[in-house]
Design a protein around this motif. Structure first.
Motif, mmCIF file in Angstrom:
data_model
loop_
_atom_site.group_PDB
_atom_site.id
_atom_site.type_symbol
_atom_site.label_atom_id
_atom_site.label_comp_id
_atom_site.label_asym_id
_atom_site.label_seq_id
_atom_site.Cartn_x
_atom_site.Cartn_y
_atom_site.Cartn_z
ATOM 1 N N LEU A 133 0.802 -1.218 0.000
ATOM 2 C CA LEU A 133 0.000 0.000 0.000
ATOM 3 C C LEU A 133 0.840 1.276 0.000
ATOM 4 O O LEU A 133 0.481 2.256 -0.634
ATOM 5 C CB LEU A 133 -0.958 -0.008 1.197
ATOM 6 N N GLU A 134 1.953 1.247 0.692
ATOM 7 C CA GLU A 134 2.766 2.462 0.773
ATOM 8 C C GLU A 134 3.505 2.783 -0.530
ATOM 9 O O GLU A 134 4.126 3.832 -0.643
ATOM 10 C CB GLU A 134 3.752 2.393 1.947
ATOM 11 N N THR A 135 3.402 1.905 -1.519
ATOM 12 C CA THR A 135 4.091 2.144 -2.792
ATOM 13 C C THR A 135 3.184 2.732 -3.873
ATOM 14 O O THR A 135 3.661 2.986 -4.975
ATOM 15 C CB THR A 135 4.720 0.842 -3.332
ATOM 16 N N VAL A 136 1.915 2.972 -3.570
ATOM 17 C CA VAL A 136 1.034 3.528 -4.596
ATOM 18 C C VAL A 136 1.483 4.937 -4.951
ATOM 19 O O VAL A 136 2.071 5.642 -4.125
ATOM 20 C CB VAL A 136 -0.457 3.517 -4.167
ATOM 21 N N PRO A 137 1.232 5.357 -6.180
ATOM 22 C CA PRO A 137 1.705 6.679 -6.619
ATOM 23 C C PRO A 137 0.943 7.819 -5.949
ATOM 24 O O PRO A 137 -0.141 7.636 -5.414
ATOM 25 C CB PRO A 137 1.443 6.660 -8.123
ATOM 26 N N GLN A 138 1.552 8.983 -6.016
ATOM 27 C CA GLN A 138 0.906 10.210 -5.564
ATOM 28 C C GLN A 138 -0.047 10.666 -6.663
ATOM 29 O O GLN A 138 -0.042 10.134 -7.761
ATOM 30 C CB GLN A 138 1.970 11.290 -5.321
ATOM 31 N N GLY A 139 -0.827 11.653 -6.362
ATOM 32 C CA GLY A 139 -1.685 12.261 -7.371
ATOM 33 C C GLY A 139 -3.037 11.593 -7.470
ATOM 34 O O GLY A 139 -3.321 10.592 -6.826
ATOM 35 N N GLN A 140 -3.868 12.164 -8.290
ATOM 36 C CA GLN A 140 -5.221 11.635 -8.478
ATOM 37 C C GLN A 140 -5.189 10.400 -9.363
ATOM 38 O O GLN A 140 -4.239 10.184 -10.109
ATOM 39 C CB GLN A 140 -6.123 12.702 -9.091
ATOM 40 N N GLY A 141 -6.252 9.598 -9.273
ATOM 41 C CA GLY A 141 -6.317 8.434 -10.137
ATOM 42 C C GLY A 141 -7.354 7.431 -9.710
ATOM 43 O O GLY A 141 -8.278 7.730 -8.966
ATOM 44 N N ILE A 142 -7.169 6.217 -10.197
ATOM 45 C CA ILE A 142 -8.084 5.113 -9.941
ATOM 46 C C ILE A 142 -7.287 3.972 -9.317
ATOM 47 O O ILE A 142 -6.093 3.826 -9.581
ATOM 48 C CB ILE A 142 -8.801 4.672 -11.247
ATOM 49 N N TYR A 143 -7.946 3.189 -8.482
ATOM 50 C CA TYR A 143 -7.238 2.135 -7.774
ATOM 51 C C TYR A 143 -8.148 0.941 -7.504
ATOM 52 O O TYR A 143 -9.375 1.051 -7.555
ATOM 53 C CB TYR A 143 -6.658 2.661 -6.452
ATOM 54 N N ILE A 175 -11.839 5.825 -6.998
ATOM 55 C CA ILE A 175 -11.078 6.942 -7.568
ATOM 56 C C ILE A 175 -10.837 7.970 -6.473
ATOM 57 O O ILE A 175 -11.528 8.000 -5.454
ATOM 58 C CB ILE A 175 -11.807 7.625 -8.757
ATOM 59 N N THR A 176 -9.880 8.822 -6.731
ATOM 60 C CA THR A 176 -9.702 10.004 -5.901
ATOM 61 C C THR A 176 -9.223 11.141 -6.786
ATOM 62 O O THR A 176 -8.409 10.931 -7.681
ATOM 63 C CB THR A 176 -8.727 9.790 -4.730
ATOM 64 N N ALA A 177 -9.767 12.304 -6.534
ATOM 65 C CA ALA A 177 -9.341 13.495 -7.262
ATOM 66 C C ALA A 177 -8.207 14.196 -6.511
ATOM 67 O O ALA A 177 -7.706 15.214 -6.960
ATOM 68 C CB ALA A 177 -10.521 14.451 -7.441
ATOM 69 N N LYS A 178 -7.812 13.616 -5.377
ATOM 70 C CA LYS A 178 -6.753 14.230 -4.564
ATOM 71 C C LYS A 178 -5.488 13.394 -4.652
ATOM 72 O O LYS A 178 -4.797 13.440 -5.648
ATOM 73 C CB LYS A 178 -7.251 14.415 -3.142
ATOM 74 N N CYS A 179 -5.206 12.600 -3.645
ATOM 75 C CA CYS A 179 -3.946 11.858 -3.600
ATOM 76 C C CYS A 179 -4.210 10.377 -3.335
ATOM 77 O O CYS A 179 -4.813 10.031 -2.317
ATOM 78 C CB CYS A 179 -3.038 12.432 -2.530
ATOM 79 N N LEU A 220 -7.214 14.978 -15.231
ATOM 80 C CA LEU A 220 -8.650 14.728 -15.386
ATOM 81 C C LEU A 220 -9.440 15.535 -14.367
ATOM 82 O O LEU A 220 -9.020 15.691 -13.225
ATOM 83 C CB LEU A 220 -8.970 13.247 -15.191
ATOM 84 N N SER A 221 -10.588 16.000 -14.778
ATOM 85 C CA SER A 221 -11.473 16.687 -13.835
ATOM 86 C C SER A 221 -12.152 15.640 -12.957
ATOM 87 O O SER A 221 -12.146 14.438 -13.267
ATOM 88 C CB SER A 221 -12.544 17.477 -14.604
ATOM 89 N N ARG A 222 -12.749 16.101 -11.882
ATOM 90 C CA ARG A 222 -13.484 15.165 -11.001
ATOM 91 C C ARG A 222 -14.589 14.472 -11.790
ATOM 92 O O ARG A 222 -14.801 13.280 -11.640
ATOM 93 C CB ARG A 222 -14.053 15.906 -9.798
ATOM 94 N N ALA A 223 -15.283 15.208 -12.632
ATOM 95 C CA ALA A 223 -16.358 14.624 -13.446
ATOM 96 C C ALA A 223 -15.808 13.548 -14.381
ATOM 97 O O ALA A 223 -16.437 12.498 -14.561
ATOM 98 C CB ALA A 223 -17.072 15.709 -14.241
ATOM 99 N N GLU A 224 -14.655 13.794 -14.966
ATOM 100 C CA GLU A 224 -14.043 12.782 -15.848
ATOM 101 C C GLU A 224 -13.616 11.548 -15.065
ATOM 102 O O GLU A 224 -13.789 10.423 -15.530
ATOM 103 C CB GLU A 224 -12.840 13.383 -16.581
ATOM 104 N N LEU A 225 -13.080 11.753 -13.865
ATOM 105 C CA LEU A 225 -12.715 10.609 -13.016
ATOM 106 C C LEU A 225 -13.945 9.791 -12.633
ATOM 107 O O LEU A 225 -13.928 8.563 -12.687
ATOM 108 C CB LEU A 225 -12.008 11.094 -11.742
#
Length: 181
Positions: A19-29, A43-47, A114-119
């Motif tokens: 878990l501690e190796t996931v990337p920074q930034g917004q995305g999907i998981y 998803i998260t639009a934050k980190c 990506l915008s929150r809506a796109e995520l």
């Protein structure tokens, strides 16, 4: 911009990582349980790191998947439950956090720009294509908590905890059992 089928394939076919190796930034998981099964897509639009480590591992309610699923037995602690002891519960929550970080995994894909809506749209399309097991925790209104006894016993044997911490989590297990009756 991103193909939901390709994203889903990447989420489910990439080897899950600590878990501690996931990337920074917004995305999907996707979150994987202690048995290595994909269980939740989000998803998260934050980190991504914050969402997974601070919320799913460290949170206390149903939207925090790992915290909810492993909130049982010796890892039981609920701040608002009269049956939980604040002192012992804090130690039980520490054990839960340590266990999840050691035994659970994730795959995360950073999606900058990506915008929150796109995520949200991408998440909906990925979920629509995902197999039921990979979104089992997404579809549950209430998640059942269970203690993976054998795996937790083995884990406890590997960490050097003082006897008073073992006693505290055993008391929490008794409190959890009293709620389950």
């Amino acid at each position: 911009m991103y193909d939901p089928t390709s994203i889903l394939t990447q989420l489910l076919e990439t080897a899950p990582a600590r878990l501690e190796t996931v990337p920074q930034g917004q995305g999907i998981y996707v979150l994987y349980d202690h048995e290595g099964h994909a269980r939740y897509i989000g998803i998260t639009a934050k980190c991504l790191t914050d969402r997974i480590l601070k919320r799913h591992v460290g949170g206390d309610n149903n939207s925090h998947k790992f915290s909810t699923v492993y909130n049982a037995g010796r890892m039981f602690h609920a701040r608002k439950a009269a049956a939980s002891c604040p002192r012992d519960g804090k130690i039980a929550k520490e054990l839960r956090r340590l266990f999840v970080r050691e035994h659970c995994r994730a795959v995360a894909i950073a999606l900058p720009g990506l915008s929150r809506a796109e995520l949200l749209s991408l998440e909906a399309n990925v979920l629509a294509a995902a197999p039921a097991d990979a979104k089992r925790w997404n579809d549950a209104r209430v998640l059942s908590a269970a203690e993976p006894i054998d795996q937790l016993n083995a884990f406890l044997a590997t960490i050097e905890w003082p006897p008073e911490k073992h006693l505290a989590v055993n008391r929490q297990a008794e409190r959890w059992q009293s709620l389950a009756r």
